[in-house]
Design an enzyme around this catalytic site. Structure first.
Site, PDB file in Angstrom:
ATOM      1  N   GLY A   1       0.790  -1.229   0.000  1.00  0.00           N
ATOM      2  CA  GLY A   1       0.000   0.000   0.000  1.00  0.00           C
ATOM      3  C   GLY A   1       0.818   1.272   0.000  1.00  0.00           C
ATOM      4  O   GLY A   1       0.312   2.344  -0.310  1.00  0.00           O
ATOM      5  N   GLY A   2       2.094   1.181   0.391  1.00  0.00           N
ATOM      6  CA  GLY A   2       2.938   2.367   0.354  1.00  0.00           C
ATOM      7  C   GLY A   2       2.943   3.187   1.623  1.00  0.00           C
ATOM      8  O   GLY A   2       3.106   4.400   1.584  1.00  0.00           O
TER       9      GLY A   2
ATOM     10  N   HIS B   1       0.034  -4.355   6.319  1.00  0.00           N
ATOM     11  CA  HIS B   1      -0.810  -4.138   7.481  1.00  0.00           C
ATOM     12  C   HIS B   1      -1.073  -5.439   8.227  1.00  0.00           C
ATOM     13  O   HIS B   1      -0.865  -5.531   9.440  1.00  0.00           O
ATOM     14  CB  HIS B   1      -2.135  -3.511   7.038  1.00  0.00           C
ATOM     15  CG  HIS B   1      -3.053  -3.153   8.170  1.00  0.00           C
ATOM     16  ND1 HIS B   1      -2.799  -2.102   9.023  1.00  0.00           N
ATOM     17  CD2 HIS B   1      -4.222  -3.704   8.584  1.00  0.00           C
ATOM     18  CE1 HIS B   1      -3.775  -2.013   9.919  1.00  0.00           C
ATOM     19  NE2 HIS B   1      -4.651  -2.984   9.674  1.00  0.00           N
TER      20      HIS B   1
ATOM     21  N   ASN C   1       4.394  -2.104  12.940  1.00  0.00           N
ATOM     22  CA  ASN C   1       3.810  -1.379  11.811  1.00  0.00           C
ATOM     23  C   ASN C   1       4.076   0.119  11.869  1.00  0.00           C
ATOM     24  O   ASN C   1       3.867   0.821  10.874  1.00  0.00           O
ATOM     25  CB  ASN C   1       2.299  -1.636  11.727  1.00  0.00           C
ATOM     26  CG  ASN C   1       1.972  -2.863  10.903  1.00  0.00           C
ATOM     27  OD1 ASN C   1       2.869  -3.509  10.361  1.00  0.00           O
ATOM     28  ND2 ASN C   1       0.709  -3.209  10.808  1.00  0.00           N
ATOM     29  N   TYR C   2       4.496   0.623  13.028  1.00  0.00           N
ATOM     30  CA  TYR C   2       4.966   2.012  13.121  1.00  0.00           C
ATOM     31  C   TYR C   2       6.496   1.987  13.108  1.00  0.00           C
ATOM     32  O   TYR C   2       7.154   2.298  14.085  1.00  0.00           O
ATOM     33  CB  TYR C   2       4.450   2.685  14.388  1.00  0.00           C
ATOM     34  CG  TYR C   2       2.952   2.890  14.405  1.00  0.00           C
ATOM     35  CD1 TYR C   2       2.235   3.039  13.217  1.00  0.00           C
ATOM     36  CD2 TYR C   2       2.244   2.942  15.594  1.00  0.00           C
ATOM     37  CE1 TYR C   2       0.863   3.231  13.216  1.00  0.00           C
ATOM     38  CE2 TYR C   2       0.870   3.134  15.607  1.00  0.00           C
ATOM     39  CZ  TYR C   2       0.184   3.273  14.418  1.00  0.00           C
ATOM     40  OH  TYR C   2      -1.177   3.467  14.427  1.00  0.00           O
TER      41      TYR C   2
END
Length: 487
Positions: free
Chosen positions: A68-69, A140, A431-432
């Site tokens: 998704g970028g 994600h 994910n961060y």
């Protein structure tokens, strides 16, 4: 560049499907000094993925995988060695099966498209994942995937029942053929360490025909420090049907001066008549009123959470053209004990100094506390009250001096928060992505270095991830600055 005959045609077909490539939608990766890929393969078929892997291995190239970028540190776009970007943009199929309450989703599909396609087929099913509709499923889901249904149903990875993976040898594997260990690793361990995930099978969850949402804002002048302090004791122990995010940020007040304010954003799997007495009993300090509440369908709540006005057509979720992101830096924390009020006051002062910053406090508890820390690689379960994301951005200020200033101030705030968040290790959400917490730079794969960031992202699950990596990719073909190395 010469490719093997067996895969040459597939690689050419993939190359013909190229689309314009924009690195991460942020100017951070625009400078000429930033390494650029030798090729961008926008695969349209699984054979294109296989060909890219085999050809890259034969020619000593690294692969970076984009879905998704939204990779915060740009690891899907940048490498210190010659590399190819494998863009999964065209893998966007979403096949919903209401009868068995499942959906097969390809990795390039955005969350918005997944939600929209589910709602097309059923009004009483949803899926627990993030609130940003332009995020791609591949990264994600493989990083965990949290959102406003997690207190009821857990993370995305807690509701994934199968996956299709292309490994470093170009083999296509499903859950049965890859085995339980690899399937375990993909669900929260970061898919880019283990292969290319083509698709996921989701277990849909039940939602009411109508849910209730609200967004109530309080400022410093309205005593928000006391309200946010109390939120810490309330939000993680509310009934599972209620998710209540707190979002401190800096805004202009009615006099045009900067002030700290907090948005309390709620998502209730029920109707207003049941929500109001609950909030009055558990969190009267917020002062939630009926006029603050909006009863909408689940898919309309998705639009609300992406900050579109109520009544915006749900087709907006299919829009994959997002506004360019400015320069930014993000970090994360997990909180195990309520933060003292004086620390909240300091945080507001630091945020006012930074200016262009917001934080998100996402409550855990509920279903999140019921799932074992080792059930998936994502370990931040029981014992955590909430997670904080710090996000600083600068729109107008350009140049190295501005960048250094904002990053310095963000790191300063992060360090000041250290005594009041998780310790030994100081946990972080994969994910961060945050290279500050440790990284194998310059194409290194040092296991001791990996343990530094691995312990923060995965805690005790890191060693099992290393063992899985050693089996599925012993020569470490799939790697990046925070990947899982083999032994």
């Amino acid at each position: 560049m010469a490719f093997s005959n067996a895969f040459q045609n597939s690689f050419i077909l993939a190359a013909q499907s190229l689309k314009p490539f924009t690195p991460l939608k942020t100017p951070l990766f625009d400078p000429p000094t930033t390494p650029k890929p030798l090729a961008i393969v926008a695969a349209k078929h699984e054979s294109h993925v296989q060909a890219t892997i085999v050809c890259a291995k034969q020619h000593g190239l690294q692969i970076r995988i984009r879905s998704g970028g939204h990779d915060y540190e740009g690891l899907s776009y940048v490498s210190p060695v010659p590399f190819v970007v494998l863009d999964m943009f065209h893998f966007q199929s979403v096949d919903v099966n209401v009868k068995d309450e499942s959906a097969w989703v390809e990795s390039g599909a955005t969350l918005g498209k997944i939600y929209y396609k589910i709602a097309e087929k059923t009004k009483v099913h949803g899926f627990p994942a993030g609130v940003c509709p332009t995020v791609g499923a591949g990264g994600h889901f493989s990083g965990g995937g949290y959102g406003n249904l997690m207190r009821k149903y857990g993370l995305s990875i807690d509701n994934i029942v199968d996956a299709i993976l292309v490994d470093a040898n170009g083999r296509i594997l499903d859950k049965k053929s890859m085995g339980e260990d690899i399937f375990w690793a993909l669900r929260g361990g970061g898919g880019a360490s283990f292969g290319v995930i083509l698709s996921w099978k989701l277990k849909l969850v039940r939602v009411p025909e109508k849910v209730t949402v609200f967004n109530v804002t309080r400022t410093l002048e309205q005593g928000v420090t006391d309200v946010l302090y109390k939120w810490q004791f309330v939000a993680p122990v509310l009934p599972k049907d209620l998710f209540l995010r707190a979002r401190p940020e800096i805004e202009n007040n009615t006099e045009g001066k900067k002030t700290a304010e907090v948005s309390f954003i709620g998502h209730f799997l029920g109707q207003t008549d049941k929500l109001l007495p609950l909030m009055s009993e558990r969190f009267p300090e917020l002062g939630l009123r009926r006029k603050d509440c909006h009863e909408v369908s689940w898919i309309e709540s998705v639009v609300f959470w992406d900050e579109f006005p109520l009544g915006t057509p749900t087709t907006i979720l299919l829009n994959q053209t997002s506004t360019p992101i400015p320069f930014f830096k993000a970090k994360s924390d997990y909180v195990k004990k309520p933060i003292p009020k004086k620390v909240i006051e300091y945080m507001f002062k630091a945020m006012l100094e930074i200016g262009n910053i917001w934080t998100e406090w996402n409550p855990l508890g509920g279903r999140m506390s019921e799932i074992s820390a080792s059930a998936t690689p994502y370990p931040h379960r029981a014992g955590n009250l909430y997670m904080i994301q710090y996000y600083t951005s600068w729109y107008q200020d350009e140049g190295i001096e501005a960048t250094n200033r904002y990053i310095h101030l963000t790191r300063k705030l992060y360090e000041k928060m250290a005594p009041f968040v998780s310790r030994n290790p100081r946990e972080a959400f994969q994910n961060y992505r945050d290279l500050d917490i440790g990284a194998n730079l310059y194409n290194q794969s040092n296991l001791q270095t990996a343990r530094v960031y691995g312990s923060k992202y995965f805690k005790g699950n890191f060693e099992r991830l290393v063992r899985v990596k050693t089996v599925v990719d012993p020569h470490n073909f799939f790697k990046h600055e925070q990947s899982i190395p083999p032994i």
